[in-house]
Design a protein around this motif. Structure first.
Motif, PDB file in Angstrom:
ATOM      1  N   LYS A  23       7.339  13.662  -9.812  1.00 30.31           N
ATOM      2  CA  LYS A  23       8.239  13.556 -10.963  1.00 30.31           C
ATOM      3  C   LYS A  23       7.959  12.314 -11.803  1.00 30.31           C
ATOM      4  CE  LYS A  23      11.970  16.185  -8.847  1.00 30.31           C
ATOM      5  NZ  LYS A  23      13.391  16.199  -8.473  1.00 30.31           N
ATOM      6  N   GLY A  24       7.003  11.485 -11.382  1.00 31.33           N
ATOM      7  CA  GLY A  24       6.673  10.287 -12.142  1.00 31.33           C
ATOM      8  C   GLY A  24       7.851   9.351 -12.302  1.00 31.33           C
ATOM      9  N   ARG A  25       8.578   9.135 -11.215  1.00 31.87           N
ATOM     10  CA  ARG A  25       9.818   8.366 -11.271  1.00 31.87           C
ATOM     11  C   ARG A  25       9.639   6.869 -11.522  1.00 31.87           C
ATOM     12  NH1 ARG A  25      10.823  11.650  -6.602  1.00 31.87           N
ATOM     13  NH2 ARG A  25      12.469  13.141  -6.985  1.00 31.87           N
ATOM     14  N   TYR A  26       8.475   6.315 -11.164  1.00 31.87           N
ATOM     15  CA  TYR A  26       8.331   4.858 -11.143  1.00 31.87           C
ATOM     16  C   TYR A  26       7.144   4.380 -11.962  1.00 31.87           C
ATOM     17  CZ  TYR A  26      10.741   6.344  -6.918  1.00 31.87           C
ATOM     18  OH  TYR A  26      11.570   6.976  -6.041  1.00 31.87           O
ATOM     19  N   SER A  27       7.259   3.124 -12.429  1.00 34.06           N
ATOM     20  CA  SER A  27       6.152   2.474 -13.136  1.00 34.06           C
ATOM     21  C   SER A  27       6.038   1.034 -12.664  1.00 34.06           C
ATOM     22  CB  SER A  27       6.414   2.441 -14.643  1.00 34.06           C
ATOM     23  OG  SER A  27       6.417   3.719 -15.187  1.00 34.06           O
ATOM     24  N   PHE A  28       4.788   0.589 -12.558  1.00 25.93           N
ATOM     25  CA  PHE A  28       4.501  -0.822 -12.338  1.00 25.93           C
ATOM     26  C   PHE A  28       4.208  -1.477 -13.685  1.00 25.93           C
ATOM     27  CE2 PHE A  28       2.874   0.590  -8.067  1.00 25.93           C
ATOM     28  CZ  PHE A  28       3.664  -0.239  -7.283  1.00 25.93           C
ATOM     29  N   ASN A  29       4.372  -2.809 -13.739  1.00 30.32           N
ATOM     30  CA  ASN A  29       3.841  -3.545 -14.882  1.00 30.32           C
ATOM     31  C   ASN A  29       2.329  -3.676 -14.669  1.00 30.32           C
ATOM     32  OD1 ASN A  29       3.853  -5.475 -12.810  1.00 30.32           O
ATOM     33  ND2 ASN A  29       4.495  -7.132 -14.151  1.00 30.32           N
ATOM     34  N   GLU A  30       1.639  -4.343 -15.602  1.00 32.48           N
ATOM     35  CA  GLU A  30       0.175  -4.387 -15.548  1.00 32.48           C
ATOM     36  C   GLU A  30      -0.390  -4.970 -14.262  1.00 32.48           C
ATOM     37  OE1 GLU A  30      -2.255  -5.801 -18.756  1.00 32.48           O
ATOM     38  OE2 GLU A  30      -0.957  -4.812 -20.216  1.00 32.48           O
ATOM     39  N   ASP A  31       0.221  -6.045 -13.757  1.00 34.97           N
ATOM     40  CA  ASP A  31      -0.344  -6.686 -12.552  1.00 34.97           C
ATOM     41  C   ASP A  31       0.371  -6.271 -11.263  1.00 34.97           C
ATOM     42  OD1 ASP A  31       2.013  -8.108 -12.775  1.00 34.97           O
ATOM     43  OD2 ASP A  31       1.052 -10.058 -13.018  1.00 34.97           O
ATOM     44  N   LYS A  32       1.203  -5.243 -11.367  1.00 32.45           N
ATOM     45  CA  LYS A  32       1.904  -4.660 -10.208  1.00 32.45           C
ATOM     46  C   LYS A  32       2.794  -5.660  -9.474  1.00 32.45           C
ATOM     47  CE  LYS A  32      -1.299  -0.869  -9.487  1.00 32.45           C
ATOM     48  NZ  LYS A  32      -2.179  -0.167  -8.571  1.00 32.45           N
ATOM     49  N   THR A  33       3.347  -6.617 -10.214  1.00 36.09           N
ATOM     50  CA  THR A  33       4.310  -7.548  -9.614  1.00 36.09           C
ATOM     51  C   THR A  33       5.738  -7.085  -9.851  1.00 36.09           C
ATOM     52  OG1 THR A  33       4.307  -8.925 -11.601  1.00 36.09           O
ATOM     53  CG2 THR A  33       2.786  -9.546  -9.823  1.00 36.09           C
ATOM     54  N   LEU A  34       5.914  -6.141 -10.789  1.00 30.15           N
ATOM     55  CA  LEU A  34       7.231  -5.604 -11.109  1.00 30.15           C
ATOM     56  C   LEU A  34       7.170  -4.080 -11.071  1.00 30.15           C
ATOM     57  CD1 LEU A  34       8.100  -7.792 -14.252  1.00 30.15           C
ATOM     58  CD2 LEU A  34       8.838  -8.188 -11.881  1.00 30.15           C
ATOM     59  N   ILE A  35       8.303  -3.471 -10.747  1.00 30.13           N
ATOM     60  CA  ILE A  35       8.416  -2.009 -10.712  1.00 30.13           C
ATOM     61  C   ILE A  35       9.764  -1.624 -11.294  1.00 30.13           C
ATOM     62  CG2 ILE A  35       9.351  -2.040  -8.341  1.00 30.13           C
ATOM     63  CD1 ILE A  35       7.893   0.640  -7.865  1.00 30.13           C
ATOM     64  N   ARG A  36       9.804  -0.442 -11.907  1.00 33.15           N
ATOM     65  CA  ARG A  36      11.087   0.071 -12.382  1.00 33.15           C
ATOM     66  C   ARG A  36      11.086   1.591 -12.307  1.00 33.15           C
ATOM     67  NH1 ARG A  36      10.814  -1.004 -18.886  1.00 33.15           N
ATOM     68  NH2 ARG A  36       9.082   0.395 -19.305  1.00 33.15           N
ATOM     69  N   ALA A  37      12.289   2.137 -12.390  1.00 28.91           N
ATOM     70  CA  ALA A  37      12.434   3.593 -12.473  1.00 28.91           C
ATOM     71  C   ALA A  37      12.211   3.985 -13.917  1.00 28.91           C
ATOM     72  CB  ALA A  37      13.827   4.011 -12.011  1.00 28.91           C
ATOM     73  N   ASN A  38      11.488   5.068 -14.129  1.00 22.20           N
ATOM     74  CA  ASN A  38      11.285   5.575 -15.479  1.00 22.20           C
ATOM     75  C   ASN A  38      12.542   6.284 -15.952  1.00 22.20           C
ATOM     76  OD1 ASN A  38       8.586   4.707 -15.659  1.00 22.20           O
ATOM     77  ND2 ASN A  38       7.906   6.509 -14.529  1.00 22.20           N
ATOM     78  N   GLU A  60       0.820  -1.208   0.000  1.00 23.86           N
ATOM     79  CA  GLU A  60       0.000   0.000   0.000  1.00 23.86           C
ATOM     80  C   GLU A  60       0.858   1.264   0.000  1.00 23.86           C
ATOM     81  OE1 GLU A  60      -3.292   2.092   2.909  1.00 23.86           O
ATOM     82  OE2 GLU A  60      -3.156  -0.095   2.903  1.00 23.86           O
ATOM     83  N   ILE A  61       1.897   1.286   0.810  1.00 27.54           N
ATOM     84  CA  ILE A  61       2.794   2.445   0.856  1.00 27.54           C
ATOM     85  C   ILE A  61       3.500   2.613  -0.489  1.00 27.54           C
ATOM     86  CG2 ILE A  61       4.897   3.384   1.915  1.00 27.54           C
ATOM     87  CD1 ILE A  61       3.972   1.978   4.547  1.00 27.54           C
ATOM     88  N   LEU A  62       3.994   1.505  -1.049  1.00 25.68           N
ATOM     89  CA  LEU A  62       4.692   1.573  -2.332  1.00 25.68           C
ATOM     90  C   LEU A  62       3.766   2.091  -3.431  1.00 25.68           C
ATOM     91  CD1 LEU A  62       7.224   1.057  -4.013  1.00 25.68           C
ATOM     92  CD2 LEU A  62       6.411  -1.290  -4.356  1.00 25.68           C
ATOM     93  N   GLU A  63       2.550   1.579  -3.493  1.00 24.77           N
ATOM     94  CA  GLU A  63       1.598   2.044  -4.508  1.00 24.77           C
ATOM     95  C   GLU A  63       1.300   3.528  -4.341  1.00 24.77           C
ATOM     96  OE1 GLU A  63      -1.819  -0.545  -4.567  1.00 24.77           O
ATOM     97  OE2 GLU A  63      -0.641  -2.220  -5.316  1.00 24.77           O
ATOM     98  N   GLY A  64       1.218   3.997  -3.094  1.00 22.51           N
ATOM     99  CA  GLY A  64       1.001   5.423  -2.845  1.00 22.51           C
ATOM    100  C   GLY A  64       2.168   6.261  -3.320  1.00 22.51           C
ATOM    101  N   ILE A  65       3.386   5.788  -3.093  1.00 23.05           N
ATOM    102  CA  ILE A  65       4.577   6.504  -3.552  1.00 23.05           C
ATOM    103  C   ILE A  65       4.569   6.606  -5.071  1.00 23.05           C
ATOM    104  CG2 ILE A  65       7.096   6.316  -3.790  1.00 23.05           C
ATOM    105  CD1 ILE A  65       7.095   5.216  -0.866  1.00 23.05           C
ATOM    106  N   VAL A  66       4.298   5.506  -5.750  1.00 22.97           N
ATOM    107  CA  VAL A  66       4.272   5.511  -7.216  1.00 22.97           C
ATOM    108  C   VAL A  66       3.172   6.439  -7.729  1.00 22.97           C
ATOM    109  CG1 VAL A  66       3.864   4.097  -9.278  1.00 22.97           C
ATOM    110  CG2 VAL A  66       5.285   3.196  -7.408  1.00 22.97           C
TER     111      VAL A  66
END
Length: 80
Positions: free
Chosen positions: A63-78, A52-58
């Motif tokens: 600055k839109g620094r982060y992206s999840f994949n479709e099912d939110k199992t992966l994350i990366r820096a933009n 929940e905290i991670l999703e809130g940060i994203v």
């Protein structure tokens, strides 16, 4: 002064952009990190974060620094 969420965001940026080893994780060849491994790695450093905290940060990062994949199992820096 930064609040805990801001500090976590800065730490996540460090991990995903420069030093995945700071959380004991490995990024794949496209810069994706497994979300569960990222959370466990961050928590192992004495910080406290959950999905929940991670999703809130994203979601709220101005600055839109982060992206999840479709099912939110992966994350990366933009890419800046």
């Amino acid at each position: 002064m930064r609040n805990e969420t801001d500090k976590l965001s800065v730490f996540i940026s460090l991990i995903l952009r420069h030093k995945p080893e700071a959380a004991g994780i490995v990024l794949d060849e496209h810069g994706w990190a497994n979300v569960d491994e990222l959370l466990a790695g961050i928590n192992s450093t004495g910080r406290s974060i959950d999905t929940e905290i991670l999703e809130g940060i994203v979601r709220t990062d101005q600055k839109g620094r982060y992206s999840f994949n479709e099912d939110k199992t992966l994350i990366r820096a933009n890419i800046a």
